[in-house]
Design an enzyme around this catalytic site. Sequence first.
Site, PDB file in Angstrom:
ATOM      1  N   HIS A  57     -52.635  61.945  28.533  1.00 12.33           N
ATOM      2  CA  HIS A  57     -53.356  63.198  28.764  1.00 12.33           C
ATOM      3  C   HIS A  57     -54.858  63.000  28.943  1.00 12.33           C
ATOM      4  O   HIS A  57     -55.598  63.962  29.042  1.00 12.33           O
ATOM      5  CB  HIS A  57     -53.085  64.185  27.621  1.00 12.33           C
ATOM      6  N   ASP A  95     -49.664  60.987  25.171  1.00 10.66           N
ATOM      7  CA  ASP A  95     -50.585  62.080  24.826  1.00 10.66           C
ATOM      8  C   ASP A  95     -52.025  61.629  25.088  1.00 10.66           C
ATOM      9  O   ASP A  95     -52.236  60.781  25.948  1.00 10.66           O
ATOM     10  CB  ASP A  95     -50.345  62.524  23.370  1.00 10.66           C
TER      11      ASP A  95
END
Length: 405
Positions: free
Chosen positions: A252, A229
């Site tokens: 991310h 993430d």
Amino acid sequence: MTIINGSSLALILVLSTLVTCKCNAAGVPLADQTIFNVMDFDAKPNSELMSTQAFMKAWRAACDFTGHARVFVPPGVYTLGETVFAGPCKGTHSIILEIAGTLKAVPDVSEYSNFAWISFESINGVIITGGGTLDAQGQSVWQFNDCKTNPNCVHLPATLHFNNIRNGKIMRLKLINSMGFHLHITSSYLVRFHGLTIDAPEDSPNTDGIHISKSNTIKLSRSVIRTGDDCVSFGQGTNNVTVNKVTCGPGHGISVGSLGKLAGELEVRGLIVKNCTLRGTTNGIRIKTYAGENANRALGMMFSDIVMENVKNPIIIDQSYGDKSTDSLSQVKISDVVYQNIRGTTSSEIPVQLLCSSKLPCENVRLTNINLKHIENTPITSQCQNVNVGYTGVQIPSPCQGPSS
Ligand SMILES: *[C@@H]1O[C@H](CO)[C@@H](O)[C@H](O)[C@H]1NC(C)=O
Ligand SMILES: *[C@@H]1O[C@H](CO)[C@@H](O)[C@H](O)[C@H]1NC(C)=O
């Protein structure tokens, strides 16, 4: 003949202390320290037996001590359930927690009541270091993460949670496979993180490297973060934060937000991200806000000297997060944002997307020396909506055409 005057003698004395000083991370001579070894509190290395109580008792003894205290975790593998290191402590010196061993979490979510595996609460002065490893064994619990389908999902426990910490240093540690976030810091002031290695698989859910909220004067530097993430995320109430020399990816990328999810959020102000590399991440620098009606603002952000390597969205402002409508009505005001010296490669044909709210357009966004290239040499462009942008220096892709608001 050598003449040593007073000041060079002083210098020599200082130098010889530097060379011979057996000092701890805080520069305190070891001789003056009192060591609280978890073994003396009945820790059980290399065993499935829990060492939670031993660690907490060692901390309690150090915290109640008024001199220089160092809690020491020798090499070995220790099994820990939910562990809380709480203050306020009695001394005026920073407590050192030196982790030379490996800590393994009990991989059972029902063991954790407080959304954290190891938490630090209400402490003024703490140094956590030692070169050890914190293995949260998240791979056994990721299946219970339902955040993809449930917007009100409960996050799995963070590996290290810092709440109400002042004056902290966290350095030279390795964190692997967190259940939820690896590091979560909130309601804190003056905390530095450096020399950290964070590792979790690319497909692990919500394993952010570090999430910062409601905190002031936080520094993260010289760290490598590979997760499923966000590498670093700045939540509401983040102020005066510097991120320097961090390598991210997979994951991310670096995110401001999401903001505007809740009513009464605190503003984000004063972020500097510099000299970072993003490698194979979905985003480079992303600012994301919900399209709904909760007001907030994010201002004074500088992203400088950033290398993108095969990044999908190197520069993106997305004010329609969690909503597909093309005309965002987000009530989060974004202003005073500088992107400077951003270079490298992208897999997107629109690597620069500045998509702001029609209710509150972005103001004073500046792009200076942007030099991106598609990994397959496909032509690239920029996209802008409701934004006031100034351009200086090189611009590849070329700036948005025409009036952008
Ligand atoms: C902001 O952070 C820097 C360190 O990065 C510090 O020197 C400065 O005092 C902080 N400013 C405020 C207003 O807290
Ligand atoms: C980034 O690092 C380089 C070399 O290490 C240095 O010259 C440059 O000033 C740094 N940039 C920033 C914004 O700190």
